[in-house]
Write an enzyme that holds these catalytic residues in place. Structure first.
Site, PDB file in Angstrom:
ATOM      1  N   LYS A  47       4.889  -9.196  10.895  1.00  0.00           N
ATOM      2  CA  LYS A  47       4.424  -9.929   9.720  1.00  0.00           C
ATOM      3  C   LYS A  47       5.206 -11.228   9.522  1.00  0.00           C
ATOM      4  CE  LYS A  47       2.958  -5.652   7.397  1.00  0.00           C
ATOM      5  NZ  LYS A  47       1.518  -5.897   7.290  1.00  0.00           N
ATOM      6  N   THR A  52      -3.250   1.911   6.623  1.00  0.00           N
ATOM      7  CA  THR A  52      -2.597   2.469   5.437  1.00  0.00           C
ATOM      8  C   THR A  52      -3.461   2.337   4.198  1.00  0.00           C
ATOM      9  OG1 THR A  52      -0.459   1.840   6.391  1.00  0.00           O
ATOM     10  CG2 THR A  52      -0.492   2.412   4.056  1.00  0.00           C
ATOM     11  N   ARG A  72       0.817  -1.211   0.000  1.00  0.00           N
ATOM     12  CA  ARG A  72       0.000   0.000   0.000  1.00  0.00           C
ATOM     13  C   ARG A  72       0.849   1.259   0.000  1.00  0.00           C
ATOM     14  NH1 ARG A  72      -0.490  -4.795   1.317  1.00  0.00           N
ATOM     15  NH2 ARG A  72      -0.090  -4.394   3.516  1.00  0.00           N
ATOM     16  N   CYS A 124      -1.450   1.446  13.209  1.00  0.00           N
ATOM     17  CA  CYS A 124      -1.126   0.316  12.342  1.00  0.00           C
ATOM     18  C   CYS A 124      -1.613  -0.909  13.095  1.00  0.00           C
ATOM     19  CB  CYS A 124       0.372   0.255  12.080  1.00  0.00           C
ATOM     20  SG  CYS A 124       0.897  -1.128  11.044  1.00  0.00           S
ATOM     21  N   THR A 171       2.609   3.623   9.606  1.00  0.00           N
ATOM     22  CA  THR A 171       3.451   3.641   8.419  1.00  0.00           C
ATOM     23  C   THR A 171       3.421   5.042   7.815  1.00  0.00           C
ATOM     24  OG1 THR A 171       1.667   3.109   6.890  1.00  0.00           O
ATOM     25  CG2 THR A 171       2.770   1.245   7.973  1.00  0.00           C
ATOM     26  N   CYS A 175      -6.792  -2.407   8.174  1.00  0.00           N
ATOM     27  CA  CYS A 175      -5.492  -1.925   7.719  1.00  0.00           C
ATOM     28  C   CYS A 175      -5.612  -0.422   7.565  1.00  0.00           C
ATOM     29  CB  CYS A 175      -5.087  -2.568   6.399  1.00  0.00           C
ATOM     30  SG  CYS A 175      -3.532  -1.905   5.726  1.00  0.00           S
TER      31      CYS A 175
END
Length: 232
Positions: free
Chosen positions: A161, A81, A49, A192, A124, A79
């Site tokens: 992640k 972002t 993204r 986030c 982010t 999410c």
């Protein structure tokens, strides 16, 4: 009967699973039939993204349309972002819960008496931009990480992640939260969905607004009550 929730997920997988657990836990239910029906597309192959936004928007739009076909009546995406690509999702023609708007509202009201005006954002680069705009609309200022701390934050997120949620990763996220407090933040946003997997409210001295928790509550309200102010 509650509305069917469609979840656009996979960014990342662990955060999506944690979000679904929150929805279940926040739903007032006396048995199975009282819970919200959820259809989900957990797609870890959504293009990045931050670096491939156009491609990401096309894929997210396809996911939204697929969830509509599967019976979803309201959409949510854990999410932050990817909310920059929200236009592609809204094109599916379903109500879409705005995670950024709902979280910004909650964060501004998070201090004792409400009205926080300097709010630290753990997000982010794309998420930072979204929260800067949302907070400015509410008369507040986003306090952001600077210098090497920004790179350290992204390293922690990508570590989650990969499955790294150990003591060192948790300590690093606490350090980054303290850096925002030292920079003058009156409250914090976990902007986030990987952040709450490393940082809990009890880990910091400032009020912490968890965007995943805010979104989960908004989903429950939207599906059980049929309307929510952040749906549009």
């Amino acid at each position: 009967m509650s509305r069917v929730l469609g979840v656009i997920g996979g960014m990342g997988p662990a955060a999506t699973v944690a979000f679904l657990q929150r929805v279940q836990a926040l739903t007032p239910a006396g048995g199975d039939a009282d819970h919200i029906r959820v259809v989900m597309d957990l797609n870890p192959q959504v293009p990045d993204r931050n670096t491939r936004p156009g491609e990401a928007e096309a894929v997210l739009g396809e996911m939204a349309s697929g969830l509509k076909t599967a019976g979803a009546q309201v959409l949510a995406m854990p999410c932050n972002t990817a909310h920059a690509q929200g236009a592609g999702i809204r094109a599916a023609g379903l109500p879409f819960i705005d995670m950024i708007a709902a979280t910004a509202d909650a964060a501004v009201d998070a201090t004792i008496g409400g009205g926080a005006r300097r709010i630290g954002v753990l997000a982010t680069p794309g998420g930072e931009a979204l929260y800067q705009a949302a907070l400015a609309e509410r008369g507040a200022e986003a306090v952001l990480l600077a210098g090497e701390d920004r790179a350290a934050f992204m390293a922690a997120v990508y570590g989650v992640k990969r499955g790294d949620r150990g003591p060192e990763a948790r300590a690093e996220m606490r350090r980054l939260a303290r850096a925002l407090a030292a920079a003058g933040a009156e409250a914090l946003i976990a902007g986030c969905t990987e952040v709450p997997l490393l940082l809990a409210a009890g880990d910091v001295d400032l009020p912490l607004t968890d965007s995943a928790e805010v979104l989960a509550r908004a989903c429950v309200e939207a599906c059980l009550e049929g309307a929510a102010s952040s749906v549009g």
